[in-house]
Design an enzyme around this catalytic site. Structure first.
Site, short mmCIF file in Angstrom:
data_model
loop_
_atom_site.label_atom_id
_atom_site.label_comp_id
_atom_site.label_asym_id
_atom_site.label_seq_id
_atom_site.Cartn_x
_atom_site.Cartn_y
_atom_site.Cartn_z
N GLU A 49 0.86 -1.18 0.00
CA GLU A 49 0.00 0.00 0.00
C GLU A 49 0.89 1.22 0.00
OE1 GLU A 49 -2.61 0.96 3.33
OE2 GLU A 49 -3.24 -1.12 3.25
N ASP A 60 -5.21 8.89 10.80
CA ASP A 60 -3.89 8.39 11.15
C ASP A 60 -3.44 8.83 12.54
OD1 ASP A 60 -2.91 6.75 8.98
OD2 ASP A 60 -3.11 8.54 7.76
#
Lengths: 262, 404
Positions: A49, A60
């Site tokens: 990824e 995040d």
């Protein structure tokens, strides 16, 4: 069928889960991040990824936020993510991109899909874009033959699970925890429940991300999921100094984990 | 009535708005939308909100005519809608009481909020104290430094204030951090969003809670002789402006003007004038205008006013701009501070620096329209929190004398 489903099915045929490694491009600098992508593939990632860093990464945790901020300070561009995709494809893993929505919108949904395809990428994971929010993206991706990988969470209702699994191709990205990316001591029973929910909604391939840090956790998850996604632990291993050998050791540990399960 | 622009329900305003968030938040946003849709037509909820507005906030807020200030505005008649007189000192309380009541209806015990200047944080901490809710406020580290008095106020009210040290250390990063908290704690926690931006239902819901400003003001103006020629308000995310505009949206002869923070000037790149200097994009859960680079990375904004220092804007404003119903004017730091000084010296009313941007718009428009024009401007907050910053700007602090 796609490069992504082929690879997941090939891993399954080997009696194991796939190892999916995430790294942001440009951390600690563009050249090192490209070398790091190659290390992921060499050390056993089946799928990589690639994350184009974004200025406002709401899903995040601190480690990936730090890496993204550092990469942006270094002048990384979205174009660099497509270069990284090519590196991963050449090294022999299946590349996907994990991108926040605005970076895709500014390039244009169709152009984003076309550029990814041209670079050898297989699909896009969209942390802040759900299928109902982005019919234009789904159409553009279908047109180019790019997989649309959407997330499901413990809070996902049955109706939304159905909607999301129906719109996902390649695999469904299950987050076992409520929270941002980062390592956790345990991903707990919730992971299994989310995977079951997705399978009940017809998802053929489900990978687990968020919270996985160790080979032992990877082994545990590989017992019931088609793939194990690791991000933060790899970013930490790479570190500001760009330690490729420490990264290689971490990936090796995780790759052994996914092979130890069944 | 068909064709009314008032109380647009969302999730989309034209092509702007929507809901661009992680799946993990979708259930909470659906739950909130559902609870709000029921509450807004439930007399028990609306009655309680009206009671609080009356007995706690001190509504209706008055309209004050300011002739000595107006003398500097080309002779136009100028009236202030006094949201600065609300309990807690700004319009923010209108929205917060509504969302805190909703939190109770949802059965949740904890609220989180972002704050820029601290006004929304103070209002949220106040409502949490009033209703017995746990409260965590996220505030950019730079803003905690320039608004330290409001940090202390929030802590006195029992809230935990978390300085956010990531990114630009301002409002935008505080919102990112609040979203991260919400994703992790959504079962117990409601996010009391402070402005008319973010994912659906926030833009429409916050507008509804702030709409009281224009509903009252419209009736007050009619009682004073007629509708104004223009309504002005400052725009960061745009909650006081959308609340000031909504009841006037169908009055085609009333100009609606939002004053954006132009910082050092739009041409310098150091500004927060999103509708003047931005372009369409997705930020903080909705499609609107944002300040961004070619790739779509959000650009740092700049304004002397922490409350307007935001690189996005509410989607309904972007829509009103796109259909030409409202105008958005850039106002620099220097223009805003001159208006701040002028209102304080001529009328004895100390405005928030945010609100001073709208006052600067009034000076400009008054000089353009001249005598005979009637201008209504929302004074969204009081300037007590800005005394130190203003004193520094005008070099009135003791150390300025020593070094002079």
């Amino acid at each position: 069928m796609s490069a992504l489903t082929d690879r997941l099915d090939a891993c399954k045929a080997e009696g194991r889960a796939a190892l999916v490694g995430y790294l942001p491009v440009g951390y600690p600098d563009v050249a090192t991040s490209l070398a790091a992508m190659r290390v992921l593939v060499e050390a056993g990632c089946d799928i990589v990824e690639v994350g184009p860093p974004y200025s406002d990464p709401v899903l995040d945790g601190p480690m990936i936020q730090h890496a993204a901020a550092r990469a942006l300070e270094g002048g990384v561009k979205v174009d660099d993510a497509f270069a990284a995709v090519s590196v991963v494809a050449e090294a022999g893993a299946v590349p996907v991109v994990m991108s926040y929505a605005n970076l895709m919108l500014q390039r244009g949904w169709s152009r984003f899909a076309a550029d990814l395809k041209a670079a050898g990428g297989a699909g896009v994971i969209t942390p802040d874009l759900t299928p109902d929010a982005a019919p234009a993206w789904v159409d553009a991706a279908r047109e180019e033959g790019v997989d649309t990988i959407f997330l499901v969470a413990p809070s996902t209702t049955r109706e939304r699970m159905q909607l999301t699994c129906d719109a996902s191709t390649g695999f469904v990205y299950a987050t076992p925890l409520m929270g941002v990316t980062g390592e956790r001591a345990s991903v707990g029973d919730a992971a299994e429940r989310v995977v079951k929910g997705a399978r009940d909604a017809g998802a053929e391939r489900v990978c687990i991300g968020v919270g996985v840090a160790t080979g032992a956790q990877a082994a545990e998850i590989a017992g019931y999921a088609d793939g194990v996604i690791v991000g933060t632990a790899l970013v930490r291993a790479l570190g500001d100094e760009g330690d490729l050998e420490r990264l290689r050791a971490k990936v090796t540990e995780l790759a052994e984990g996914v092979r130890a399960a069944r | 009535m068909t064709g009314s622009l008032q109380e647009a329900p969302g999730p989309y305003f034209g092509e702007f708005g929507g809901r661009f968030v992680p799946e993990a938040l979708m259930a909470a946003l659906d739950e909130l939308t559902d609870a709000y849709d029921k509450a807004r037509i439930d007399p028990e909820f609306t009655g309680e909100l009206e009671r609080l507005a009356r007995e706690y906030t001190g509504r209706p807020s008055i309209v004050t005519e300011v002739p000595r200030f107006a003398a500097h505005c080309g002779g136009a008649r100028v009236l202030l809608k006094r949201e600065d007189l609300n309990h807690t000192g700004s319009h923010k309380i209108n929205n917060v009481l509504g969302q805190a009541l909703l939190t109770k209806r949802l059965g949740k015990s904890r609220v989180i909020a972002e704050t820029g200047a601290g006004q929304h944080g103070v209002a949220t901490a106040t409502a949490a104290a009033l209703m017995g809710l746990d409260c965590v406020i996220y505030m950019g580290e730079e803003d905690t430094e320039r608004q330290s008095l409001n940090v202390a106020r929030m802590r006195l009210l029992g809230a935990e204030v978390i300085p956010v040290a990531t990114g630009t250390r301002t409002l935008r990063d505080a919102i990112n951090e609040a979203f991260r908290d919400w994703v992790a704690n959504v079962e117990t926690t409601n996010y009391v969003f402070g402005t008319a931006a973010g994912p659906h239902p926030f833009p429409a819901m916050v507008r509804d809670f702030q709409r009281v400003i224009s509903v009252e003001a419209r009736a007050q103006m009619l009682a004073l002789g007629g509708l104004p020629d223009a309504v002005l308000a400052c725009v960061g995310g745009g909650s006081n402006a959308i609340g000031s505009f909504d009841a006037f949206l169908d009055d085609a002869d009333v100009r609606l003007i939002g004053c954006e923070a132009a910082g050092d000037g739009v041409e310098t790149g150091r500004h927060a004038a999103t509708l003047t200097g931005g372009r369409p994009g997705i930020l903080h859960g909705s499609m609107s205008y944002i300040l961004q680079d070619e790739d779509g990375q959000t650009q740092p904004s700049h304004s002397i006013s922490a409350g307007l220092d935001y690189p996005g804007v509410g989607p309904e404003h972007t829509w009103l701009s796109s259909i030409g119903r409202a105008e958005y004017w850039p106002v620099t730091d220097a223009e805003a501070m001159e208006a701040f000084r002028l209102l304080t010296r001529t009328e004895g009313i100390l405005p928030a620096i945010e609100s001073a941007h709208a006052l600067a718009g009034v000076i400009r428009l008054g000089r353009e329209l001249g005598p005979g024009a009637t201008l209504l401007v929302t004074l969204s907050g009081r300037g007590d929190k800005d005394v130190e910053q203003a004193a520094r700007w005008f070099e009135m602090l003791p150390e300025d004398e020593e070094t002079a």
